[in-house]
Scaffold this motif. Structure first.
Motif, PDB file in Angstrom:
ATOM      1  N   SER A 464      -6.224   1.302  -3.610  1.00 62.53           N
ATOM      2  CA  SER A 464      -5.465   0.638  -2.463  1.00 62.53           C
ATOM      3  C   SER A 464      -4.000   1.271  -2.228  1.00 62.53           C
ATOM      4  O   SER A 464      -3.488   1.662  -1.248  1.00 62.53           O
ATOM      5  N   LEU A 465      -3.445   1.510  -3.425  1.00 57.13           N
ATOM      6  CA  LEU A 465      -2.038   2.081  -3.509  1.00 57.13           C
ATOM      7  C   LEU A 465      -1.966   3.522  -3.036  1.00 57.13           C
ATOM      8  O   LEU A 465      -0.988   4.060  -2.440  1.00 57.13           O
ATOM      9  N   HIS A 466      -2.977   4.133  -2.948  1.00 60.03           N
ATOM     10  CA  HIS A 466      -2.876   5.681  -2.945  1.00 60.03           C
ATOM     11  C   HIS A 466      -3.468   5.808  -1.503  1.00 60.03           C
ATOM     12  O   HIS A 466      -3.101   6.728  -0.812  1.00 60.03           O
ATOM     13  N   VAL A 467      -4.217   4.858  -0.913  1.00 57.19           N
ATOM     14  CA  VAL A 467      -4.700   5.058   0.560  1.00 57.19           C
ATOM     15  C   VAL A 467      -3.964   4.343   1.627  1.00 57.19           C
ATOM     16  O   VAL A 467      -3.553   5.074   2.824  1.00 57.19           O
ATOM     17  N   MET A 476       0.638  -4.650  -1.713  1.00 60.31           N
ATOM     18  CA  MET A 476      -0.351  -4.440  -2.548  1.00 60.31           C
ATOM     19  C   MET A 476       0.023  -4.408  -4.005  1.00 60.31           C
ATOM     20  O   MET A 476      -0.683  -5.054  -4.832  1.00 60.31           O
ATOM     21  N   LYS A 477       1.186  -3.853  -4.281  1.00 58.52           N
ATOM     22  CA  LYS A 477       1.912  -3.841  -5.305  1.00 58.52           C
ATOM     23  C   LYS A 477       2.224  -5.285  -5.873  1.00 58.52           C
ATOM     24  O   LYS A 477       2.054  -5.662  -7.023  1.00 58.52           O
ATOM     25  N   GLU A 478       2.494  -6.134  -4.928  1.00 61.40           N
ATOM     26  CA  GLU A 478       2.948  -7.740  -5.457  1.00 61.40           C
ATOM     27  C   GLU A 478       1.808  -8.307  -5.728  1.00 61.40           C
ATOM     28  O   GLU A 478       1.456  -8.621  -6.805  1.00 61.40           O
ATOM     29  N   MET A 479       0.664  -8.236  -5.042  1.00 61.72           N
ATOM     30  CA  MET A 479      -0.716  -8.664  -5.583  1.00 61.72           C
ATOM     31  C   MET A 479      -1.386  -7.956  -6.868  1.00 61.72           C
ATOM     32  O   MET A 479      -1.819  -9.115  -7.510  1.00 61.72           O
ATOM     33  N   ASN A 503       6.834   5.041  -8.073  1.00 58.85           N
ATOM     34  CA  ASN A 503       6.764   5.194  -6.577  1.00 58.85           C
ATOM     35  C   ASN A 503       7.335   4.206  -5.866  1.00 58.85           C
ATOM     36  O   ASN A 503       6.737   3.114  -5.854  1.00 58.85           O
ATOM     37  N   ARG A 504       8.072   4.558  -4.974  1.00 61.51           N
ATOM     38  CA  ARG A 504       9.183   3.743  -3.966  1.00 61.51           C
ATOM     39  C   ARG A 504       7.942   3.774  -2.699  1.00 61.51           C
ATOM     40  O   ARG A 504       7.055   4.494  -2.715  1.00 61.51           O
ATOM     41  N   PRO A 505       8.092   2.678  -1.762  1.00 60.25           N
ATOM     42  CA  PRO A 505       9.178   1.512  -1.841  1.00 60.25           C
ATOM     43  C   PRO A 505       8.800   0.497  -2.551  1.00 60.25           C
ATOM     44  O   PRO A 505       7.691   0.219  -3.042  1.00 60.25           O
TER      45      PRO A 505
END
Length: 597
Positions: A464-467, A476-479, A503-505
């Motif tokens: 999900s982080l890449h898409v 998604m980062k928080e989850m 990787n930001r943000p």
């Protein structure tokens, strides 16, 4: 200036003497009033006038009036009003006149004067206020309507109200609200005259000296207003608004008929016309006397009325086959279905009718996207699972690019615990563009957490982080961080945090979550907390004062913290924060030092 102020204060002396003489105020209170009045007078006599000074002076005088009123009620004294209250009222009106003369564009100031006049029943003064205000603010229809209503309802002068409406229409010849209120006023005038005539006739008085025109009594003036408005203002909404006003009066059957005919002849292609005509069938009363109507007959009669409504709607969707028309039909069916009834038979009939209408709209390809959700909810409530799955699939075929529609279908599959959920998720991601897919990914990972293995869920988070788009990846980062800590422990979450920081943000909550995780450990290390705070401050140090303050608190309160670091943190905060945030930080830091934060 001083002489003028002294003169104004001397003008107060007679009323203040009366207040003391009749026992409403003491000598000490009189002196306090004079001191306050003197201070307020000096403020409104300066060269650079401020609106707030006038408002404060007016409010003080109004409070004084209220206090006098309460004290009169307490001691039961009601004399000398001309010498006391009238003098204060005159002063308040004078202050309002000066203020509105200086700040003419401030409508709220004018309305405050109007409210004051109404409160103290100053009818003559209010008439002047309305006249002056409308001369300046003639471009505001609401003020014309307010003035005309006051003339009609308070001064009982329909002639003055009519004159104001006609003047207003010269400035606003195409204002629907003005025409509606003018139309209402003429009908109210006709009703008032009809009541007067009826009372005189009952008293057997001679009506020769009273001029009751049959045309006015029958609402012909209102008919003239309606016809003039109908030529200038087009649209079903306006016609229906006029019709709803006419229906409030029991002598307007002919006028209602004319408006209805105009609707049917000029706006047959508009869904709102058909919607009104269909709902009108509900209002047709029973021919059976109420005392002879049983409960079963009432249910039967209601069912018949609803059938007549649906017959009109069926004709409507044939004549005007549009999404809006079907929406009106379905909205009506849902309203009837949601109405409470003790009759199971009637409730079942309403449900079947609603589902049938949904199906017809869907088959015609004119069911709006938003209504598919309501259809699915109804099917699931009725335990029609297979039909719900069929409808959800059809909706995603028709609206294949809609995230909301795919989300809706996936929820149905999850609720029914189907096996093809993963396949449907893959299909959704393939059809929908990457932007806006966050709801799908959050639903997917939440479902996976309770269904699949940890490895599968983690792979899903990483995918999900890449898409997703950068902005959506923040959530998604928080989850991902939260899920890792709950399922894989502290060591794993530290590695994940470090990798995600590449990787930001980021969001502030992302860093705060990691800080909270560290603080929950038995051996919470200040070294790690400093690292997380420093990372957060690199991203949000220029826009968040609380982050700096929390960092300082950690240094002060943590067993491994160093109080000597607080000075350098404070210095850095003063350099990084922008604009008003510096002042905000300084005030909060002062509270922290004094132990109030």
């Amino acid at each position: 200036m001083a002489e003028r102020i002294e003169q104004r204060l001397e003008d107060r002396v007679p009323e203040l003497e009366q207040l003391e003489r009749v026992g409403l105020f003491t000598r000490a209170e009189i002196r306090a009033v004079l001191r306050k009045a003197s201070a307020l007078e000096y403020k409104i006599q300066r060269r650079a006038l401020r609106k707030e000074d006038f408002i404060n002076y007016i409010q003080y005088e109004i409070n004084l009036l209220e206090l006098i009123k309460k004290r009169r009620a307490r001691i039961g004294y009601s004399f000398k009003k001309a010498e006391i209250e009238h003098s204060i009222l005159h002063r308040v009106h004078s202050l309002f006149n000066r203020a509105t003369g200086k700040w003419k564009d401030d409508v709220q100031l004018w309305l405050s004067h109007v409210a004051f006049c109404k409160q103290w029943n100053a009818k003559h003064q209010l008439s002047k206020v309305f006249s002056t205000m409308l001369a300046i603010h003639s471009n505001k229809p609401a003020l014309w309507i307010m003035a005309a209503k006051w003339e009609m309802e308070t001064r009982l002068s329909s002639e003055s109200a009519r004159h104001l409406f006609l003047r207003a229409l010269r400035f606003h010849p195409e204002c629907p609200k003005l025409y509606q209120e003018y139309f209402r006023m003429e009908l109210m005038h006709a009703e008032k005259q009809r009541k007067e005539k009826k009372e005189f006739e009952q008293a057997k008085m001679d009506l020769g000296e009273f001029n009751y025109s049959e045309e006015i009594l029958n609402g012909e003036m209102a008919r003239v207003v309606y016809r003039d408005a109908a030529q200038k203002i087009k649209g079903v909404e306006f016609q229906l608004a006029m019709l709803s006003i006419a229906k409030l009066f029991d002598f307007t059957q002919d006028l209602q008929k004319e408006i209805l005919e105009s609707l049917q002849s000029s706006y047959t292609e508009d869904p709102l016309t058909w919607d009104y005509l269909a709902r009108r069938e509900l209002e047709l009363g029973s021919l059976q006397p109420p005392e002879h109507t049983t409960k079963q007959k009432k249910v039967s009669e209601m069912a018949q009325r609803e059938e007549r409504c649906c017959a009109v709607f069926d004709e409507a969707v044939g004549a005007v086959p549009t999404e809006n028309m079907w929406k009106c039909y379905i909205t009506f069916c849902l309203e009837r279905y949601n109405r409470k009834t003790n009759s199971e038979e009637l409730k079942q009939k309403r449900l079947e009718r609603t589902l049938s209408v949904f199906n017809k709209a869907h088959e015609s390809g004119l069911l709006p996207e938003a209504l598919y959700k309501q259809w699915l909810q109804l099917l699931l409530e009725s335990r029609l699972s297979e039909k719900a799955l069929e409808v959800a699939e059809a909706a995603t075929r028709r609206f294949s690019l809609s995230v909301e529609t795919w989300h809706m279908r996936l929820r149905v599959l999850i609720q029914l615990e189907r096996e093809d959920v993963t396949q449907c998720f893959e299909e959704a991601i393939k059809h929908v563009k990457s932007k806006g897919t966050l709801p799908l990914w959050t639903l997917w990972v939440e479902w996976s957490e309770g269904t699949n293995s940890k490895e599968h869920t983690e792979a899903l988070y990483q995918r999900s982080l890449h898409v997703t788009t950068p902005a959506e990846s923040v959530t998604m980062k928080e989850m991902y961080l939260d899920w890792t800590y709950r399922n894989c422990g502290y060591k794993k979450v530290k590695r994940v945090f470090t990798s995600l920081c590449e990787n930001r943000p980021f969001s502030l909550d992302f860093f705060r979550k990691m800080i909270q995780i560290e603080k929950e450990q038995e051996s919470c290390k200040m070294l790690h907390l400093r690292e997380y705070y420093e990372r957060a401050l690199r991203e949000f140090g220029s826009t968040d004062t609380d982050l700096w303050l929390d960092y300082i608190k950690e240094e002060l309160n943590h067993p491994q913290g160093k109080a000597e670091n607080c000075g350098s943190i404070h210095w850095r905060a003063m350099k990084m924060l922008q604009g008003d945030l510096v002042e905000d930080f300084v005030s909060k830091y002062t509270l922290l030092q004094t132990g109030h934060l």
